[in-house]
Scaffold this active site. Structure first.
Site, PDB file in Angstrom:
ATOM      1  CG  HIS A 485      44.826  43.083  37.795  1.00 22.12           C
ATOM      2  ND1 HIS A 485      44.243  42.311  36.822  1.00 22.12           N
ATOM      3  CD2 HIS A 485      45.174  42.205  38.783  1.00 22.12           C
ATOM      4  CE1 HIS A 485      44.243  41.038  37.192  1.00 22.12           C
ATOM      5  NE2 HIS A 485      44.806  40.951  38.392  1.00 22.12           N
ATOM      6  CD  GLU A 486      47.486  42.770  41.814  1.00 19.01           C
ATOM      7  OE1 GLU A 486      46.833  42.250  42.730  1.00 19.01           O
ATOM      8  OE2 GLU A 486      47.959  42.110  40.870  1.00 19.01           O
ATOM      9  CG  HIS A 489      42.639  40.903  43.136  1.00 18.72           C
ATOM     10  ND1 HIS A 489      41.778  39.882  42.817  1.00 18.72           N
ATOM     11  CD2 HIS A 489      43.689  40.796  42.267  1.00 18.72           C
ATOM     12  CE1 HIS A 489      42.286  39.176  41.811  1.00 18.72           C
ATOM     13  NE2 HIS A 489      43.439  39.709  41.463  1.00 18.72           N
ATOM     14  CG  HIS A 492      36.087  40.395  45.233  1.00 18.26           C
ATOM     15  ND1 HIS A 492      36.467  39.283  44.530  1.00 18.26           N
ATOM     16  CD2 HIS A 492      34.829  40.130  45.692  1.00 18.26           C
ATOM     17  CE1 HIS A 492      35.491  38.388  44.556  1.00 18.26           C
ATOM     18  NE2 HIS A 492      34.493  38.869  45.263  1.00 18.26           N
TER      19      HIS A 492
END
Length: 702
Positions: A485-486, A489, A492
Site C-alpha cells: 500500500h505505502e 504512494h 505515485h
C-alpha cells in the site's frame, strides 16, 4: 561483481528524459538492503568519517538549529519571489514564479512535517515543529497578499495569454487562485485579517487535538477486577490504558479498555468543538455554505451532496450483509461466552477475527516465514520492473543523512529515463516513533529553471518489529499488504513527474490520492504476484496457491460489517463539517449516527470522536478511503485482473493516472484509465462486488 541486467543497461549510457543521470555503481539489489548480513548493512549506512552531510543531504540540517537557518533562507527567498511575481508581465513565467515560491516554502515545511513526528531526537522534533508553524503562518499571509494575488489575476484575465498556455499550466494557475480565494483574498482588510487569524488558530487546534487523540487515560487500579489488571501498565495506584486491546480474547479486558480509553475528556471535547466551529466560520467567511463545501472543491466527489448520496446508497446496499455479519459474530460470542451474548462495539474486531480464523484456519505464523522483508521488497521490485520498467536499488547513505541507523535509502531507476527519485525506508519500531504506516513527501519533483528535473524525495514509514540478530524480518500478511500500500504512494510520487511542484505526485485530490496505494493491495492479494517472491526463508519452498486463496477469501468474512463501520465514520465526519450550528453536541451526534448507520449500540460516557485523529488531516474527506477503493477495484478488475504483469496496461496506468499528479481533474484521469464515465452507482457496485466470495475457493474449502 556481476551487475543486474537493468543496471548494466543503464550504465551503458546516460539516461534520456528529464532528470536522467548516470547510474551509481555503489547501488545494490533492493532485497540485499533488508535481508543482508550485518557487514553489508553497515556498508549501506556509509562510513563514519567526515563531516555530517545533514538530514536528507540538506547541509543546514546537521543539527536542530539548522531548521532556523533553512527557514530563514526559505522566507528570504520567498520575499524575493513575491517581488518578482508582482513585477512580471502576465505569462507562463508568472506560474513558474508562483511554483518556485511554493517550492521554496514546501522544501522546508514538508521535511519538517516528517521530522517533527519521526526523529528520535527531541531537539530536532521541537525545531521542526517550530519551523512548520512559522512556514504555515507565512503561507497564510501570502494567501491573503492582495498585490501578489493581483499578479495572478492579471494572468487569468488575459484570454490571449491563457489560451496559449498548456492545460497543466492553466490548471496550476487556477489552483493557485483557488488557494487565494479559500483564504478570503476577495474580502476587505479586516475580514482578511480575521481569515488569517482563523487559519492560524485552526492549525494550533489541529496540533492540540491530534496530540490529545493519543494520550492514554488512567484509572484507579482498584476499580478493575484483579485478574485483568496485568493487561494494563501500572503507574503507582493507577493503571494506564493506551489503546482498545481489540485483539484480546478476554471480553472483560476489551470492555474495560473501550470504556476507559474512550471516556470523554472535557479539554479534548472543547478543542474539537472549537475546531469545528472555527472551520465553519472560516468557510462561511470566504463564501462557502459549510466547511465540507470548501474542502470538497476540486475532488472527485466535488460537493457534499454527492458524498451523502454515495454513502447513503452504499449503506443501503450493505445493510442486509452487515446484519448477517453481526448475527454470525453474535452467534460466535454466544458460543464462547454464553453469559453475555449481546454484541457490543468492542466485540466487532475480535469476533470477526475469530470467525476468519475458524472458517479459513488463518494463522499469521503460517504465512510470515514466506514473507521476509527482503523477499517482499524483491517482489515489489519485480512487479514494478514488469509493469513499469522501474527497478529499486539500495544506495549507501552519508553520515548525518539519516535519522536512525536502520533507515534504508532506495534509488528508483527507469530502464530508459534513468534515476527518478529517492525513497527513504523507515520501517522499524523504535521508542517515540508513531505506530502508523504512512508516506511523507520530503521534496516534490519539478522542472527547474535550468532545465534539470528536481528529483522527488519521499519517506515510507512502517512499524515493523525488529528481528533477532542474524534472522530476517518476517512480515505478517497484514504487514506485507501495508508495505505494498505505502509503496503505491511512493510510486505515485516518483511517476507524477509534473512540470510544477505544486501538483507533483500525491499533491492531488484526497479522494484520488489513495487510489494508487489501494490498487497495490489488489496486487498483494493476487497469487500470481505473491508466487513470484513468497519463499520460505529457510527452505526456499513456495507458498501454496490454496493457502494464498484462503487468506484472500478470509478477508471477505465480516467485510460488509467492516465497511459499514467505515461508512459510519465517513457520515459522522460529514455531519461534523456540515451545517452549523450543530443541532446537538458532538457526542449526541455520535450516539445517533452510530445507532442509525453502524447498528451496534452506543456505550454511555464514551466519546469515540475524541480519538478520531483523521478529523485533522481528512476533515470532511474521510469518505475518500471508500471512494478511492471503489476506483481501485474498477481499475484492477478491468485492467489488471486478467494479467497483473501486463506492461501495456502498466504504461497506460502511468500515462493516464500517475503521470499527472494533481495537474489534471481527478475524474478525468479515472475516465481516461477506464475509458468511460462513472455514476455514483458504479462506485457503490464496485465496493459491494468485492464482498462476494470466490466460488472456486469457497467450494474447495467447503
Amino acid at each position: 561483481r556481476a551487475l543486474p541486467a537493468a543496471l548494466g543497461r543503464a550504465l551503458r549510457g546516460r539516461a534520456a528524459g528529464q532528470g536522467g543521470r548516470a547510474v551509481s555503481t555503489s547501488w545494490c539489489p533492493v532485497g540485499t538492503a533488508f535481508d543482508a548480513k550485518q557487514q553489508q548493512q553497515q556498508a549501506l549506512r556509509g562510513g563514519a568519517a567526515g563531516r555530517d552531510t545533514g538530514l536528507f543531504g540538506v547541509p543546514e540540517l546537521s543539527c536542530p538549529e539548522g531548521f532556523q537557518e533553512a527557514q530563514d533562507k526559505a522566507l528570504q527567498e520567498s520575499e524575493q519571489l513575491v517581488q518578482k511575481a508582482c513585477s512580471t508581465p502576465p505569462g507562463p513565467e508568472t506560474v513558474m514564479i508562483f511554483d518556485q515560491l511554493s517550492d521554496s516554502l514546501c522544501r522546508v515545511a514538508d521535511l519538517a512535517d516528517f521530522v517533527k513526528v519521526a526523529h528520535p531526537d527531541f531537539a530536532f522534533r521541537e525545531a521542526a515543529e517550530e519551523a512548520c508553524r512559522n512556514i504555515g503562518t507565512m503561507v497564510e499571509k501570502l494567501n491573503t497578499d492582495v498585490e501578489l494575488c493581483q499578479s495572478l489575476r492579471r494572468l487569468l484575465a488575459d484570454e490571449t495569454v491563457m489560451s496559449s498556455l498548456d492545460p497543466e499550466t492553466r490548471r496550476v494557475a487556477e489552483l493557485f487562485m483557488f488557494d487565494f480565494e479559500i483564504s478570503g483574498i476577495h474580502l476587505d482588510e479586516e475580514k482578511r485579517k480575521k481569515a488569517v487569524d482563523l487559519n492560524v488558530r485552526i492549525l494550533d487546534l489541529c496540533n492540540e487535538f491530534l496530540i490529545g487523540t493519543h494520550i492514554p487515560n488512567k484509572i484507579d487500579k482498584h476499580v478493575l477486577p484483579e485478574h485483568i489488571r496485568y493487561h494494563f501498565t501500572a503507574e503507582g495506584n493507577y493503571l494506564r490504558v493506551a489503546g482498545l486491546h481489540a485483539d484480546c480474547p478476554d471480553d472483560l479486558v476489551r470492555e474495560a479498555a473501550y470504556k476507559i480509553f474512550l471516556h470523554s475528556n472535557i479539554q479534548q471535547l472543547a478543542r474539537l468543538e472549537e475546531l469545528l466551529v472555527s472551520r465553519n466560520s472560516l468557510a462561511q467567511l470566504v463564501g462557502y455554505d459549510t466547511f465540507a463545501h470548501r474542502a470538497l472543491q476540486g475532488t472527485m466527489a466535488k460537493n457534499p451532496e454527492t458524498v451523502r448520496q454515495f454513502l447513503e446508497k452504499l449503506s443501503e446496499q450493505l445493510f442486509k450483509r452487515s446484519q448477517k455479519d453481526f448475527a454470525m459474530m453474535t452467534k460466535m460470542k454466544m458460543k464462547l461466552n454464553p453469559h453475555n451474548a449481546m454484541l457490543m462495539p468492542w466485540d466487532h474486531p475480535y469476533y470477526s477475527g475469530v470467525l476468519r480464523a475458524e472458517r479459513y484456519n488463518i494463522d499469521p505464523g503460517l504465512y510470515s516465514p514466506f514473507f521476509s522483508l527482503g523477499s517482499c521488497m524483491e517482489g515489489l521490485n519485480s512487479l514494478f520492473t514488469q509493469l513499469l520498467g522501474i527497478s529499486l536499488y539500495a544506495e549507501p547513505t552519508k553520515r548525518g543523512e539519516i535519522w536512525s541507523e536502520d533507515v534504508r535509502k532506495l534509488a528508483v531507476v527507469h530502464e530508459t529515463e534513468g534515476l527518478l527519485g529517492y525513497i527513504y525506508c523507515d520501517f522499524f519500531q523504535r521508542p517515540d516513533k508513531p505506530h502508523q504506516d504512512c508516506h511523507f513527501t520530503v521534496r516534490g519533483g519539478r522542472l527547474k529553471e535550468n532545465g534539470e528535473y528536481q528529483l522527488p524525495v519521499v519517506v515510507l514509514m512502517l512499524s515493523l518489529p525488529n528481528s533477532a540478530r542474524g534472522a530476517p524480518t518476517l512480515l505478517s500478511p497484514g504487514m506485507m499488504e501495508n508495505l505494498f500500500h505505502e509503496m503505491g504512494h511512493a510510486m505515485h510520487s516518483m511517476l507524477g513527474r509534473t512540470r510544477y511542484q505544486h501538483v507533483t505526485g500525491t499533491r492531488c485530490a484526497t479522494d484520488f490520492a489513495e487510489v494508487p496505494s489501494i490498487l497495490m493491495e489488489y496486487f498483494a492479494n493476487d497469487y500470481r504476484v505473491v508466487n513470484q517472491f513468497a519463499r520460505h526463508y529457510k527452505t526456499g519452498q513456495p507458498l501454496p496457491k490454496n493457502i494464498v486463496s484462503r487468506l484472500c477469501e478470509s478477508k471477505k468474512v465480516c467485510a460488509a460489517a467492516d465497511m459499514q463501520l467505515q461508512v459510519f465514520y465517513a457520515v459522522l465526519d460529514q455531519i461534523y463539517h456540515g451545517k452549523h450550528p450543530l443541532k446537538k453536541s458532538t457526542t449526541e451526534i455520535l450516539k445517533e449516527t452510530q445507532e442509525k448507520v453502524y447498528g451496534l449500540p452506543y456505550v454511555p460516557n464514551t466519546a469515540w470522536q475524541l480519538r478520531f485523529s483523521h478529523l485533522v488531516g481528512y476533515g470532511a474527506k474521510y469518505y475518500s478511503y471508500l471512494m478511492s477503493r471503489a476506483v481501485a477495484s474498477m481499475v484492477w478488475k478491468q485492467c489488471f485482473a486478467q494479467n497483473p504483469f501486463d506492461r501495456a496496461m502498466g504504461e497506460r496506468y502511468r500515462r493516464e493516472m500517475l503521470a499527472h499528479g494533481g495537474g489534471k481533474e481527478p475524474m478525468l484521469m479515472v475516465q481516461g484509465m477506464l475509458q468511460k464515465s462513472l455514476s455514483v452507482e458504479d462506485f457503490v457496485d464496485a465496493l459491494v462486488s468485492d464482498l462476494d466470495h470466490d466460488f472456486e475457493t469457497f467450494i474447495m474449502d467447503s
